[in-house]
Design a protein around this motif. Structure first.
Motif, short mmCIF file in Angstrom:
data_model
loop_
_atom_site.label_atom_id
_atom_site.label_comp_id
_atom_site.label_asym_id
_atom_site.label_seq_id
_atom_site.Cartn_x
_atom_site.Cartn_y
_atom_site.Cartn_z
N GLU A 130 51.23 -18.87 33.06
CA GLU A 130 51.82 -17.78 32.27
C GLU A 130 50.87 -17.30 31.17
N LYS A 135 52.20 -11.12 34.28
CA LYS A 135 53.41 -11.52 34.99
C LYS A 135 53.49 -10.94 36.39
N VAL A 136 53.16 -9.67 36.56
CA VAL A 136 53.28 -9.04 37.88
C VAL A 136 52.41 -9.77 38.90
N ASP A 139 54.04 -12.83 39.99
CA ASP A 139 55.17 -12.54 40.88
C ASP A 139 54.72 -12.30 42.31
N TYR A 140 53.62 -11.59 42.51
CA TYR A 140 53.23 -11.27 43.88
C TYR A 140 52.40 -12.35 44.56
N ARG A 142 53.74 -15.59 44.62
CA ARG A 142 54.69 -16.67 44.90
C ARG A 142 55.92 -16.07 45.58
N ARG A 147 54.54 -21.35 45.14
CA ARG A 147 53.29 -20.65 44.89
C ARG A 147 52.25 -21.10 45.91
N SER A 394 54.60 -2.49 37.99
CA SER A 394 55.35 -3.28 38.97
C SER A 394 54.63 -3.34 40.31
N ASP A 397 58.55 -5.99 45.99
CA ASP A 397 59.18 -7.31 46.04
C ASP A 397 58.73 -8.08 47.28
#
Length: 443
Positions: A130, A135-136, A139-140, A142, A147, A394, A397
């Protein structure tokens, strides 16, 4: 520089569907090697251009200097199809460290075991992810808590514009909202008979990077609800985007006319790209386009800005779509500890990330590298550094079947923009049901 995102994704979906049944490796099973022993590991990547290949090798040279016991054998121009075959086959000649341009398939990589779970390695190295990555990017890399990859370099998408064309049309600043984009696109469009001398903006979904996933960050949106079901028919952002895009298509001459003009465009990755040649005055594209346009010797001044946002979200201007290169460890590797040393170096060593970013001309992937004074870039490149750090930027998803849902939604877009689908809401509902069916089958 990348292969076309849509082409890459389509190939990867086919490749990974087979891969899902072939890989069940785990980090605990393969990480028995001594990382301090003298060894050779194989690193497979997708870059192919001479300057990019050199940048990769320069980074490997730095790693080998810091880790004299580890020799890295590098293989480039490896797409996901070739990677799939190697991971299925296993063996000592296969890769130990693997990279992919396809962030959209991380869900499938993680869920299927195609890439090794990195949690034990991260914990052993006491990495605070972190505090290391935006952050983005976390996210992509894991999926559902697992992870299996780390970010290597980042791609950020923005709006390129022809400053000379803007000045000629009396436009003093790039558009910040989608309404402004439509107005500016019309003002910049110069018709020539039944075609164009100059098109303000190519809105069609086949227009290289103008795909659904790259449009959507201009609207706050969610592809899936809290239960993992497709949200595209319930979240009004999707209907707003499709309505906007179709209206822009119609206002600039209609689907057929635009497609005919698109047929005159040069290759996306060549010197005759339509933005380079002045055929389009604005272009949605990634950070690599700036260097490519300069290398092509364009005869106008290039402007760079964030992509405009929805009119009622003007305070979020500056955000954009993010993706990038990911890197992980092959589950069949018997040298996973040594492989991890390379993964850790390439993704978290600030000097390595900065130097690689300078060589590849992509956005750095760590928070420290993004702020490094050693970054060498055209001042306009800062736009993409800012987009990469914007709190509302972003990405798409993740899903257990990778990018399949994106392709399904994109296929719907092709039908809607040309008028084959008359009822937008009903079409979105059918598409949502198809997405849910595909995901259920994948599970």
């Amino acid at each position: 520089m990348r292969t076309s995102r849509l082409t890459t994704t389509a190939v990867a979906v086919a490749a990974i569907s087979v891969l899902a049944t072939a890989c069940t490796g785990s980090s605990e099973a393969g990480a028995s090697d001594d990382p301090n022993a003298k060894t050779t590991i194989n690193f497979w990547h997708g870059w192919s251009a001479p300057a990019e290949v050199k940048a990769v090798q320069d980074n490997i040279d730095r790693f080998e200097k810091a880790h004299p016991n580890i020799t890295v054998k590098v293989s480039g121009n490896i797409n996901d199809d070739k990677l799939n075959q190697a991971l299925r086959a296993g063996g000592s000649d296969g890769p130990d460290v693997v990279s992919s341009f396809t962030t959209a398939n991380v869900g499938k990589f993680c869920a299927s075991g195609a890439f090794t779970d990195l949690k034990p390695f991260i914990e052993k190295s006491k990495l605070d992810l972190e505090k290391t990555f935006p952050k983005v990017l976390l996210d992509y890399t894991r999926f559902e808590g697992k992870r299996c990859a780390l970010p290597l370099l980042t791609d950020a998408y923005g709006l390129y514009y022809n400053k000379d064309a803007f000045e000629k049309a009396g436009i003093t600043a790039p558009p910040k909202t989608m309404s402004e984009l439509a107005d500016v696109a019309e003002k910049l469009t110069v018709e020539k008979g039944d075609t164009y001398q100059q098109l303000g903006f190519m809105p069609n979904f086949h227009g290289y990077e103008t795909v659904v996933s790259h449009y959507m960050p201009s609207w706050e949106h969610a592809y899936f609800d809290e239960n993992g079901k497709s949200n595209i028919a319930k979240d009004p952002a999707f209907a707003k985007m499709f309505t906007y895009q179709k209206k822009l298509v119609d206002s600039l001459g209609g689907y057929d006319r635009l497609e005919k003009y698109r047929g005159t465009f040069g290759d996306e990755w060549g010197a005759k790209h339509p933005f380079h040649t002045g055929q389009v005055a604005m272009q949605l594209d990634g950070e690599w386009r700036l260097g490519m346009a300069e290398d092509a010797g364009v005869d106008f001044e290039i402007g760079v800005a964030p992509m405009p946002v929805a009119d009622d979200e003007a305070d979020s201007y500056g955000k954009g779509y993010l993706s990038g290169t990911i890197v992980g460890i092959a589950p069949a590797s018997k040298k996973q500890n040594a492989a991890w040393e390379l993964v850790k170096f390439m993704t978290t060593d600030t000097e390595a990330v900065v130097n690689f970013s300078n060589g590849i001309r992509n956005v750095p992937s760590t928070l420290e590298a993004l702020k490094s004074p050693d970054l060498k870039f055209d001042p306009r490149f800062k736009t993409f550094l800012d987009i990469a750090q914007h709190p509302e930027s972003s990405t798409s998803d993740g899903a257990v079947n990778g990018a399949t849902y994106q392709l399904t939604l994109q296929d719907f877009g092709y039908q809607y923009e040309k008028g084959a689908v008359k009822d937008l809401q009903a079409g979105l509902e059918r598409t949502a049901r198809q997405i849910d069916t595909d995901i259920a089958k994948a599970k």
